[in-house]
Design a protein around this motif. Sequence first.
Motif, short mmCIF file in Angstrom:
data_model
loop_
_atom_site.label_atom_id
_atom_site.label_comp_id
_atom_site.label_asym_id
_atom_site.label_seq_id
_atom_site.Cartn_x
_atom_site.Cartn_y
_atom_site.Cartn_z
N ALA A 212 0.82 -1.21 0.00
CA ALA A 212 0.00 0.00 0.00
C ALA A 212 0.86 1.26 0.00
O ALA A 212 0.61 2.20 -0.77
CB ALA A 212 -0.94 -0.01 1.20
N ALA A 213 1.87 1.30 0.85
CA ALA A 213 2.71 2.51 0.95
C ALA A 213 3.54 2.72 -0.30
O ALA A 213 3.66 3.85 -0.80
CB ALA A 213 3.61 2.40 2.18
N SER A 214 4.11 1.65 -0.84
CA SER A 214 4.99 1.79 -2.00
C SER A 214 4.20 2.16 -3.25
O SER A 214 4.71 2.89 -4.11
CB SER A 214 5.78 0.50 -2.22
OG SER A 214 4.92 -0.59 -2.50
N ARG A 215 2.99 1.68 -3.37
CA ARG A 215 2.21 1.97 -4.59
C ARG A 215 1.46 3.30 -4.51
O ARG A 215 1.15 3.88 -5.53
CB ARG A 215 1.22 0.83 -4.85
CG ARG A 215 1.76 -0.27 -5.75
CD ARG A 215 3.07 -0.85 -5.28
NE ARG A 215 3.57 -1.90 -6.18
CZ ARG A 215 4.67 -2.59 -5.96
NH1 ARG A 215 5.41 -2.34 -4.88
NH2 ARG A 215 5.07 -3.51 -6.82
N SER A 216 1.18 3.77 -3.29
CA SER A 216 0.45 5.04 -3.15
C SER A 216 1.37 6.24 -3.07
O SER A 216 0.91 7.38 -3.14
CB SER A 216 -0.42 4.99 -1.90
OG SER A 216 0.39 4.97 -0.73
N GLY A 217 2.68 5.97 -2.90
CA GLY A 217 3.63 7.08 -2.76
C GLY A 217 3.69 7.65 -1.36
O GLY A 217 4.20 8.75 -1.15
N ASP A 218 3.18 6.91 -0.36
CA ASP A 218 3.22 7.36 1.03
C ASP A 218 4.61 7.06 1.60
O ASP A 218 4.83 6.02 2.23
CB ASP A 218 2.13 6.65 1.83
CG ASP A 218 1.98 7.21 3.25
OD1 ASP A 218 2.89 7.93 3.69
OD2 ASP A 218 0.96 6.90 3.88
N ALA B 17 6.60 5.70 -7.70
CA ALA B 17 5.23 6.07 -7.33
C ALA B 17 4.60 6.97 -8.40
O ALA B 17 3.39 6.91 -8.62
CB ALA B 17 5.23 6.78 -5.98
N PHE C 205 3.28 4.71 -10.96
CA PHE C 205 2.09 4.00 -10.51
C PHE C 205 0.84 4.87 -10.65
O PHE C 205 -0.27 4.34 -10.83
CB PHE C 205 2.24 3.54 -9.06
CG PHE C 205 3.30 2.48 -8.86
CD1 PHE C 205 3.46 1.45 -9.77
CD2 PHE C 205 4.14 2.52 -7.76
CE1 PHE C 205 4.43 0.47 -9.59
CE2 PHE C 205 5.12 1.56 -7.56
CZ PHE C 205 5.26 0.53 -8.48
N GLU C 206 0.99 6.18 -10.57
CA GLU C 206 -0.16 7.07 -10.74
C GLU C 206 -0.74 6.94 -12.15
O GLU C 206 -1.95 6.99 -12.34
CB GLU C 206 0.24 8.52 -10.47
CG GLU C 206 0.48 8.84 -9.00
CD GLU C 206 0.80 10.31 -8.80
OE1 GLU C 206 0.73 11.07 -9.79
OE2 GLU C 206 1.11 10.70 -7.66
N PRO D 108 -1.29 1.94 -12.64
CA PRO D 108 -1.27 1.30 -11.32
C PRO D 108 -0.78 -0.14 -11.37
O PRO D 108 -1.02 -0.88 -12.32
CB PRO D 108 -2.73 1.38 -10.87
CG PRO D 108 -3.32 2.49 -11.66
CD PRO D 108 -2.62 2.46 -13.00
#
Length: 293
Positions: A182-188, A231, A234-235, A238
């Motif tokens: 979740a963090a790596s794909r959302s850029g968090d 990231a 991914f935007e 995805p």
Amino acid sequence: MTASQNSADPVEVRFSDLRPGLVRLVYRMLGSTADAEDVVHDAYARWLAADRAAVREPAAFLRIVVTRLCLNQLTSARRRRETYIGPWLPEPIFDPEDGEPLDDITLPLMMALERLSPLERAAFLLHDVFGMSFPEVAEAIGREAAACRKLTSRARVHVREARPRFAVAREDGFRIAAAFFAASRSGDMAALRALLTEDVVATADGGGKVPASPKPLVGREAVLARHAAMAQDFEQDPSRLVRYATIDGLPGFVTVEAGDIVQTTALWLRADAVAALYVVRNPDKLIRVSRLG
């Protein structure tokens, strides 16, 4: 041979019972399930040709056979890896969901085994992992039992740091894998930073077939910088999660990335944080992934 003949043949049944363990041993030696299948197929031919009535311990006999076949292949396999493009990782295998791994060899230990000589690797696996006595190991690798003890002792020194120090519950591993995905794909990046150890190492194997980092990324800042760049990609395109899985004894996940690239990501955990991540993208090593469903 028909299925009914197969089921009625005690020779076939006995080999069938031993086959999964043999494949696992050869995979530990060579790092390739395709090579493991080939070696075990050759071992089966030798089993059929052997005087089986004189074989007191079929499992030990067959482990000796496959070990000798592996030793013949290891030198050429090492030469191929010297010319391999980028970092080399073993072909990923997946542990059954409803059972514990059959041994404690995780992916980091597989990588440590790569640094051993073929004889050290064989002695260590046969004795410490598969429980063969030193006289049996000696017969398998063609050395005296005392020499096998020394080979195994040297191997233990090299692999000590890579052996699992504590078990991670399956649910805890998957929880961290889910948080990492979740963090790596959302850029968090803040959430991702909290998941990584300071000395984390990220290794990606593309084999020159698909894009991958040409060298391992060492340290939290390097890994974060790489994921911050990804990231943005991914935007636009995805990453698609296929499923979470236990990969070579480690929690991880299977995804489909940009351009329909299948990828496995395995996470080595230390104190509930990611100390290493191993990404396999080489399509030659992911042919079997579709069997996960």
